[in-house]
Design an enzyme around this catalytic site. Sequence first.
Site, PDB file in Angstrom:
ATOM      1  N   SER A   1       0.821  -1.226   0.000  1.00 39.14           N
ATOM      2  CA  SER A   1       0.000   0.000   0.000  1.00 39.14           C
ATOM      3  C   SER A   1       0.848   1.266   0.000  1.00 39.14           C
ATOM      4  CB  SER A   1      -0.919   0.047   1.237  1.00 39.14           C
ATOM      5  OG  SER A   1      -1.857  -0.990   1.217  1.00 39.14           O
TER       6      SER A   1
ATOM      7  N   HIS B   1       3.272   3.711   8.182  1.00 37.02           N
ATOM      8  CA  HIS B   1       2.291   3.563   9.259  1.00 37.02           C
ATOM      9  C   HIS B   1       2.701   4.336  10.519  1.00 37.02           C
ATOM     10  CE1 HIS B   1      -0.212   0.829   7.103  1.00 37.02           C
ATOM     11  NE2 HIS B   1       0.735  -0.076   6.933  1.00 37.02           N
TER      12      HIS B   1
ATOM     13  N   VAL C   1      19.846 -18.095  -4.234  1.00 39.06           N
ATOM     14  CA  VAL C   1      20.590 -18.946  -3.296  1.00 39.06           C
ATOM     15  C   VAL C   1      19.896 -20.306  -3.224  1.00 39.06           C
ATOM     16  CG1 VAL C   1      21.232 -19.233  -0.865  1.00 39.06           C
ATOM     17  CG2 VAL C   1      21.468 -16.994  -1.987  1.00 39.06           C
TER      18      VAL C   1
ATOM     19  N   ILE D   1       8.841 -11.026   8.062  1.00 39.92           N
ATOM     20  CA  ILE D   1       8.864  -9.551   7.964  1.00 39.92           C
ATOM     21  C   ILE D   1       7.706  -9.120   7.057  1.00 39.92           C
ATOM     22  CG2 ILE D   1      10.260  -7.504   7.498  1.00 39.92           C
ATOM     23  CD1 ILE D   1      11.398  -9.269   9.764  1.00 39.92           C
ATOM     24  N   GLU D   2       6.521  -9.116   7.675  1.00 39.67           N
ATOM     25  CA  GLU D   2       5.320  -8.688   6.938  1.00 39.67           C
ATOM     26  C   GLU D   2       5.105  -7.198   7.217  1.00 39.67           C
ATOM     27  OE1 GLU D   2       1.658  -9.191   8.450  1.00 39.67           O
ATOM     28  OE2 GLU D   2       2.153 -10.175  10.317  1.00 39.67           O
TER      29      GLU D   2
ATOM     30  N   CYS E   1       7.139   9.342 -22.575  1.00 38.46           N
ATOM     31  CA  CYS E   1       5.861   8.866 -22.020  1.00 38.46           C
ATOM     32  C   CYS E   1       4.925  10.065 -21.922  1.00 38.46           C
ATOM     33  CB  CYS E   1       6.088   8.243 -20.646  1.00 38.46           C
ATOM     34  SG  CYS E   1       4.568   7.908 -19.741  1.00 38.46           S
TER      35      CYS E   1
ATOM     36  N   CYS F   1       1.605  10.089 -21.060  1.00 40.33           N
ATOM     37  CA  CYS F   1       0.662  10.104 -19.924  1.00 40.33           C
ATOM     38  C   CYS F   1       1.322  10.686 -18.683  1.00 40.33           C
ATOM     39  CB  CYS F   1       0.185   8.701 -19.591  1.00 40.33           C
ATOM     40  SG  CYS F   1      -0.589   7.824 -20.931  1.00 40.33           S
TER      41      CYS F   1
ATOM     42  N   CYS G   1      -2.307   4.917 -20.324  1.00 38.62           N
ATOM     43  CA  CYS G   1      -2.245   3.956 -21.445  1.00 38.62           C
ATOM     44  C   CYS G   1      -1.339   2.771 -21.128  1.00 38.62           C
ATOM     45  CB  CYS G   1      -1.831   4.650 -22.744  1.00 38.62           C
ATOM     46  SG  CYS G   1      -0.057   4.728 -23.054  1.00 38.62           S
TER      47      CYS G   1
HETATM   48  C1  LIG Z   1      -0.524  -6.333   0.321  1.00 31.06           C
HETATM   49  C2  LIG Z   1       0.570  -5.738   1.153  1.00 31.06           C
HETATM   50  C3  LIG Z   1       0.451  -4.444   1.686  1.00 31.06           C
HETATM   51  C4  LIG Z   1       1.463  -3.903   2.480  1.00 31.06           C
HETATM   52  N1  LIG Z   1       1.366  -2.607   2.889  1.00 31.06           N
HETATM   53  C5  LIG Z   1       2.356  -2.077   3.649  1.00 31.06           C
HETATM   54  C6  LIG Z   1       2.296  -0.723   4.039  1.00 31.06           C
HETATM   55  O1  LIG Z   1       1.420   0.026   3.624  1.00 31.06           O
HETATM   56  N2  LIG Z   1       3.262  -0.260   4.871  1.00 31.06           N
HETATM   57  C7  LIG Z   1       4.255  -1.055   5.343  1.00 31.06           C
HETATM   58  O2  LIG Z   1       5.061  -0.590   6.134  1.00 31.06           O
HETATM   59  N3  LIG Z   1       4.372  -2.329   4.931  1.00 31.06           N
HETATM   60  C8  LIG Z   1       3.465  -2.851   4.083  1.00 31.06           C
HETATM   61  N4  LIG Z   1       3.569  -4.129   3.638  1.00 31.06           N
HETATM   62  C9  LIG Z   1       4.700  -4.946   4.074  1.00 31.06           C
HETATM   63  C10 LIG Z   1       5.961  -4.632   3.306  1.00 31.06           C
HETATM   64  O3  LIG Z   1       5.712  -4.503   1.927  1.00 31.06           O
HETATM   65  C11 LIG Z   1       6.978  -5.771   3.557  1.00 31.06           C
HETATM   66  O4  LIG Z   1       7.091  -5.985   4.935  1.00 31.06           O
HETATM   67  C12 LIG Z   1       8.338  -5.445   3.014  1.00 31.06           C
HETATM   68  O5  LIG Z   1       8.270  -5.074   1.670  1.00 31.06           O
HETATM   69  C13 LIG Z   1       9.240  -6.654   3.193  1.00 31.06           C
HETATM   70  O6  LIG Z   1      10.464  -6.387   2.591  1.00 31.06           O
HETATM   71  P1  LIG Z   1      11.520  -7.536   2.396  1.00 31.06           P
HETATM   72  O7  LIG Z   1      12.740  -6.899   1.856  1.00 31.06           O
HETATM   73  O8  LIG Z   1      11.635  -8.321   3.656  1.00 31.06           O
HETATM   74  O9  LIG Z   1      10.847  -8.525   1.367  1.00 31.06           O
HETATM   75  P2  LIG Z   1      10.916  -8.577  -0.239  1.00 31.06           P
HETATM   76  O10 LIG Z   1      10.633  -7.294  -0.865  1.00 31.06           O
HETATM   77  O11 LIG Z   1      10.047  -9.729  -0.631  1.00 31.06           O
HETATM   78  O12 LIG Z   1      12.433  -8.912  -0.514  1.00 31.06           O
HETATM   79  C14 LIG Z   1      12.970 -10.191  -0.328  1.00 31.06           C
HETATM   80  C15 LIG Z   1      13.856 -10.472  -1.512  1.00 31.06           C
HETATM   81  O13 LIG Z   1      14.489 -11.733  -1.321  1.00 31.06           O
HETATM   82  C16 LIG Z   1      14.658 -12.330  -2.598  1.00 31.06           C
HETATM   83  N5  LIG Z   1      14.843 -13.757  -2.400  1.00 31.06           N
HETATM   84  C17 LIG Z   1      13.969 -14.645  -1.896  1.00 31.06           C
HETATM   85  N6  LIG Z   1      14.505 -15.891  -1.898  1.00 31.06           N
HETATM   86  C18 LIG Z   1      15.761 -15.772  -2.404  1.00 31.06           C
HETATM   87  C19 LIG Z   1      16.795 -16.686  -2.672  1.00 31.06           C
HETATM   88  N7  LIG Z   1      16.674 -17.994  -2.416  1.00 31.06           N
HETATM   89  N8  LIG Z   1      17.953 -16.223  -3.207  1.00 31.06           N
HETATM   90  C20 LIG Z   1      18.119 -14.888  -3.496  1.00 31.06           C
HETATM   91  N9  LIG Z   1      17.131 -13.978  -3.271  1.00 31.06           N
HETATM   92  C21 LIG Z   1      15.978 -14.410  -2.724  1.00 31.06           C
HETATM   93  C22 LIG Z   1      13.361 -11.973  -3.323  1.00 31.06           C
HETATM   94  O14 LIG Z   1      13.520 -12.044  -4.726  1.00 31.06           O
HETATM   95  C23 LIG Z   1      13.073 -10.574  -2.815  1.00 31.06           C
HETATM   96  O15 LIG Z   1      13.523  -9.577  -3.713  1.00 31.06           O
HETATM   97  C24 LIG Z   1       2.599  -4.680   2.789  1.00 31.06           C
HETATM   98  C25 LIG Z   1       2.743  -5.952   2.202  1.00 31.06           C
HETATM   99  C26 LIG Z   1       1.747  -6.468   1.385  1.00 31.06           C
HETATM  100  C27 LIG Z   1       1.923  -7.807   0.741  1.00 31.06           C
END
Ligand SMILES: Cc1cc2nc3c(=O)[nH]c(=O)nc-3n(C[C@H](O)[C@H](O)[C@H](O)COP(=O)(O)OP(=O)(O)OC[C@H]3O[C@@H](n4cnc5c(N)ncnc54)[C@H](O)[C@@H]3O)c2cc1C
Length: 486
Positions: free
Chosen positions: A48, A52, A173, A343-344, A407, A409, A444
């Site tokens: 989104s 927050h 990995v 890490i959600e 672009c 638009c 577009c």
């Molecule tokens: C619908 C939705 C709404 C959200 N809204 C918000 C919000 O408004 N505000 C907020 O703070 N948070 C929000 N979040 C949460 C936030 O987006 C995530 O917590 C954050 O992006 C997590 O980041 P990350 O780097 O841990 O994960 P990711 O962005 O998933 O990065 C992990 C990376 O690891 C790589 N990877 C995985 N396995 C391997 C492997 N074996 N080898 C090499 N690379 C690998 C992947 O390709 C990926 O690029 C939302 C999430 C969702 C799904």
Amino acid sequence: MNKVYDVLIIGGGVVGSAIAREMARNKLSIGVLEKNLDVCYETSGRNSGVVHGGFAYDPGTLKAACCVEGNIGFDQLAGELDIPFSRCGKVLVGNTEEDMATLKRTIEQGRVNGARDLRLIDKEELHRLVPAVVGEFAMFSPNSGIVDPFKYTIALAENAVQNGVEYFFDHEVTDIHYNDEEIYEITTTHGVFKTRWVVNSAGLGCGKISEMLGIRGYRVIGSKGDYIILDKRTGPLLPMPVYPVPSNTYMGIHVTNTTDGNVIVGPNAELVTDFTYYGVPQENMDYLAESASELWPCIKKGDYIRNYSGILPKWVDENGVIQDFKIEMREDLAPHAINLVGIESPGLTGAVPIARRVVRMMAEQEELTPNPDFNPRRKGIARFAEASEEEQKRLIEENPDYGELICRCEKVTKAEILQAIHNPLGVHTLVGIKYRTRAMMGRCQGGYCQMRVAEMIEKELGIPKTELQYARKGSYLFTGDVREEV
Ligand SMILES: Cc1cc2nc3c(=O)[nH]c(=O)nc-3n(C[C@H](O)[C@H](O)[C@H](O)COP(=O)(O)OP(=O)(O)OC[C@H]3O[C@@H](n4cnc5c(N)ncnc54)[C@H](O)[C@@H]3O)c2cc1C
């Protein structure tokens, strides 16, 4: 590869890139192993985009602490990284006595967490803030904000690279081995890498990497959320995100303004086991529109320009109860490894605080030497369309490529696309250019400019169109010319 890194980070999303940047404040050789062809192709580019406030999480949790710390520090971070961020505020809209009781509890929870200036507002004030909203009262969080999640993640990674970090894209990995010399040998799809320290920041892949490290037993489930993106025409009707009253585990379907003036509608929350499927079924779009219209009745099919979805990695216990972020060191099982699980949300808001905790854990084990050359500032690609008329004239005089629109638009010029093509991370997918410039993101959706951008990449980088990929590995667009040039 014979080089032994000090640290290899698995995953180059917003969290892995924030960790890379925080680590680079010290004299360390750092690499990021990323399976995709750019930094925000998974959850960090599919959310989104809300910074927050920190009121939605149980007191005492890492989610609450990282969220509040991230929110407070966001103005400084956005300034350093030159990224679009607006502290526009946010409302949680209620109608019933039960809603009122929940909002009062939410304000108290926020107060305990350290979220600032939360208050109840009446119908009159709510409608002054967001005239188009439907509701009797609301909780107002003036410090919530919105950020461009693509530019934010890219900026963290670019600044890390400026400070010496190396990114390895298309490096998935597949195995991890800790050898007798106390060095990790990390097998990827393009060779074996060696490192003294390893960080698991693999997002949806966190469970698999954790297993490879020998830290077993984490149950990670996916919660998929779909969105509809609305035309910029709707932007002026939504000055801040509008949410319903939340439940304990779900924020509910909301409408959110974006830093570029669109509105996004969503997300729903569907439990999934397939972490690679991002399709958005029609019935889900209908459900999103119907639910969100109860809060903000401005959603019309004619304004739909695209849909997308994201998947949250939720760590749950044996009873399915969602757990806090896990940031751990298990010296008994995996020495010199920092393991991040689940890490959600609010991972986007809390990425830098999460990264600080990772570096602190490392510093407890060995002395880190500050890097005197570390520079936290990075310059993004200036948006011609947002410059003043005077500034636009000056830019065109200095560089005539600012005078050519590619672009239509989103009003993105040739000069901006050229800067994106020669980006510091060496990314050359079409979506890489899209996330850096907004070309192909308008009404577009690239119908006019996508082919022009493809031709520019071919000309600038010598990549034949038949080898050009849209976003993910294997997403080729062209098989060859239909006819020979004459
Ligand atoms: C619908 C939705 C709404 C959200 N809204 C918000 C919000 O408004 N505000 C907020 O703070 N948070 C929000 N979040 C949460 C936030 O987006 C995530 O917590 C954050 O992006 C997590 O980041 P990350 O780097 O841990 O994960 P990711 O962005 O998933 O990065 C992990 C990376 O690891 C790589 N990877 C995985 N396995 C391997 C492997 N074996 N080898 C090499 N690379 C690998 C992947 O390709 C990926 O690029 C939302 C999430 C969702 C799904």
